[in-house]
Write an enzyme that holds these catalytic residues in place. Structure first.
Site: not given
Lengths: 335, 322
Positions: A71, A94, A97, A140
């Protein structure tokens, strides 16, 4: 004009903006899907929820780019590409993250323009799924927009319906600042009349989704739909106005203040955890600008100050409900 | 790789400019005239120069908190740099960036960076722009030995290999990550071998030898421009100063620094080499020395008396649209 889902509206905006501008690229994890798989079917996923379906097939691997699960690299690559001439739309699968890559957003992308004395622009969009209600549990399901809203340099978009999602995403892509575009998972299958042709919706312009005279509900994202249901249910007994700011940064404080000045009563609804959330901000704005018009103390409806529980029974209690909103409306009327 | 006389003089001028700029900043810092925090590049001049001599304004670099040398080597105006270090209104970043965020996008310099390891992902983006638009440009990310322990660098190395991006990881192994020596903080035997494990060519060179850096970068750049993907160059060039100016360096044996100045001075080594090879005469370089000193003196004195940002500047440049 035709009826489209929230998911289709976003997909259509991506298609149309990529057609319009060759510097728009998509980058993220499994937005294509299937690279390196035994089925040899790149493009077979189109995102975890199918939002980016068909884009790889249409625009190819040069513009629709799957990455390793990295990420920080995705967000930094988007920021660096934006600084040097592209308009990347990065997908953070999501919103949760962000925890592993936030530096690239709040220390880098958000600050370039200011730190570099106005000599840089960072036209990037970060799309992310957000919100509770699908039994996705604590890592999440979060509603993290207050964190992004807090950061100067970021713009934050929280669409509540398919029509707004398409127009706001097109605006986000054409905007020259970094934009966080948050898609509530429970909205993907909701439907709306959505024009086929491209259009944009300016940031910082709230929409009054229900007009009323007795109470103002200011709600964010999916909570707008719940507020609308409450307004419709109470029609004839209590006249409820619903204000959907649509973007939390910039925040349309004028429409909020005007509405409360008119109704004299405020219920602020935000799915985010309650400390320093947007409901708090709305109440603060009203206290500073429309205190004299208040006929009752404002009410605030938010998730509790807890992580999101896995248990569907507990999750239902966690997410603000129409019942809570209705009760709050009745309370401010009774005061 | 053969360099013309004018290229050699340019390399010497860049290294000398970095040396004298940083030396002057060090003295000014001690005198208390420079605001804020600053990290100097002394001892590492051959690295930025050897790398950036291969780049044009359309090639990009991402830099570090120790970024003045990268700015100079990439062609930033020394006068505007000085103004920025003094946080003045006409500085490269209008006084809002300072030493740790100095940038000049028009020169392909994407900013010094006060977050260790944060520049690597940004360089991926610049490379992605070149690749997407079909341009032959490359991007370079400078980072210290300390930065190579950050996840961002690991992510970026793998990402660049997977997407075959035209990126060069210019690792500046200066012996210390802040106050901690590489003997303690690096698990692998060296950084180049760790980079190679990601699947790219990686070499280790003497970062005080301009020619070694220049040659390694020539190969890496050719590879990147051809579309073959990233490379890593680990340049070993111990720093002469502390982590920041004012750092007492209690963690360091000061004879180490004395020895570096005597034996590993990249400018001295360069002068010896070009004279041995009969490429440049001493007087030609002496003339550069005088030019550089005059330029820096002029830049610093002008910066000291230049106007500060106005109160209105506090609120501008947050967003493009408002």
């Amino acid at each position: 004009m035709s009826v489209k889902t929230f998911r289709q509206a976003i997909n259509e905006a991506l298609h149309q903006e990529m057609e319009r501008d060759p510097t728009v690229i998509l980058i993220g994890e499994d937005i294509v899907g299937g690279h390196g798989g035994s089925a040899k079917k790149p493009g077979s996923s189109g995102g975890m929820m199918g939002v980016t379906a068909g884009l790889y097939q249409k625009f190819g691997e040069r513009r629709v780019i799957d990455t390793p699960i990295s990420e920080s690299a995705i967000m930094g690559a988007a920021a660096g590409a934006a600084l040097t001439g592209l308009r990347p739309v990065a997908e953070m699968m999501f919103v949760d993250f962000f925890g592993v890559c936030f530096d690239q957003i709040y220390n880098q992308a958000a600050k370039f323009r200011y730190m570099f004395g106005g000599n840089a622009r960072t036209p990037m969009v970060i799309r992310a799924m957000t919100g509770a209600g699908l039994v996705c549990a604590a890592q999440h399901s979060q509603a993290l927009w207050p964190i992004f809203t807090h950061i100067p340099g970021l713009k934050v978009v929280l669409p509540s319906c398919a029509y707004d999602a398409k127009g706001l995403l097109a605006q986000a892509i054409r905007d020259d600042d970094p934009v966080i575009f948050l898609e509530h998972k429970l909205l993907y299958d909701t439907q709306d009349e959505v024009p086929d042709e491209p259009y944009t919706i300016p940031f910082g312009e709230a929409k009054i989704t229900r007009e009323g005279a007795d109470v103002t509900i200011v709600a964010f994202g999916r909570m707008v739909q719940l507020a609308n249901q409450v307004a419709d249910k109470l029609k004839g007994t209590i006249s409820v106005e619903v204000v959907d700011p649509r973007t939390t940064s910039p925040l349309d404080t004028d429409v909020i203040v005007e509405s409360v000045a008119h109704t004299g009563r405020l219920v602020a609804v935000d799915e985010a955890n309650p400390m320093c959330n947007l409901a708090s901000e709305v109440i603060s704005v009203v206290a500073l600008n429309a205190l004299a018009s208040l006929k009752a103390a404002p009410r605030k409806i938010s998730a509790p100050h807890t992580p999101v529980p896995a248990s569907p029974v507990l999750e239902k209690l966690y997410v603000p409900s129409t019942g809570q909103i209705e009760a709050a409306v009745r309370e401010v009327m009774a005061a | 790789m053969e360099l013309s006389k004018s290229e050699l003089l340019r390399a010497y001028r860049l290294m000398k400019t970095i040396r004298e700029f940083e030396s002057r900043i060090s003295r000014e810092f001690e005198a208390g005239t420079v605001p804020g925090f600053t990290h100097l590049y002394l001892g590492q001049e051959a690295v930025a120069t050897g790398i950036c001599m291969h780049l044009t304004d359309e090639d990009y670099i991402s830099s570090t908190h120790r970024g003045h040398g990268h700015c100079i080597a990439k062609g930033c105006d020394v006068r505007k740099m000085a103004l920025e270090l003094w946080c003045k209104r006409d500085g490269l970043c209008r006084g809002k960036g300072g030493s740790m965020h100095i940038a000049d996008i028009s020169k392909g310099m994407l900013g010094a960076n006060a977050i260790v390891g944060a520049g690597a992902p940004l360089a991926l983006g610049a490379a992605l722009t070149a690749k997407t638009l079909g341009k032959p440009n490359v991007s370079v990310t400078f980072g210290g030995d300390g930065a190579t322990n950050q996840g961002t660098v690991f992510e970026s190395m793998n990402f660049a290999v997977v997407l075959k991006l035209p990126v060069i990881f210019a690792v500046e192994n200066n012996g210390y990550g802040e106050h901690t020596g590489i003997a303690y903080h690096l698990g692998a035997k060296d950084i180049a071998s760790r980079a190679a494990a990601f699947g790219m060519p990686a070499v280790m060179v003497d970062g005080t030898d301009f020619f070694a850096v220049y040659d390694a970068m020539g190969e890496a750049t050719a590879r990147a421009r051809s579309g073959a993907g990233p490379s890593t160059i680990e340049c070993v060039a111990p720093r002469w100063r502390g982590h920041f100016e004012g750092d007492a360096q209690a963690y360091r044996d000061l004879t180490e620094i004395k020895e570096l100045r005597e034996r590993k001075d990249c400018l001295k080594l360069f002068r010896e080499r070009v004279r041995e090879d009969k490429k440049l005469e001493a007087h030609e370089m002496d003339r550069v020395d005088l030019d550089v000193l005059a330029l820096i003196d002029e830049a610093v004195e002008a910066a000291k008396v230049a106007p500060h940002p106005t109160p209105e500047d506090l609120l501008t440049d947050v967003y493009v649209s408002y």
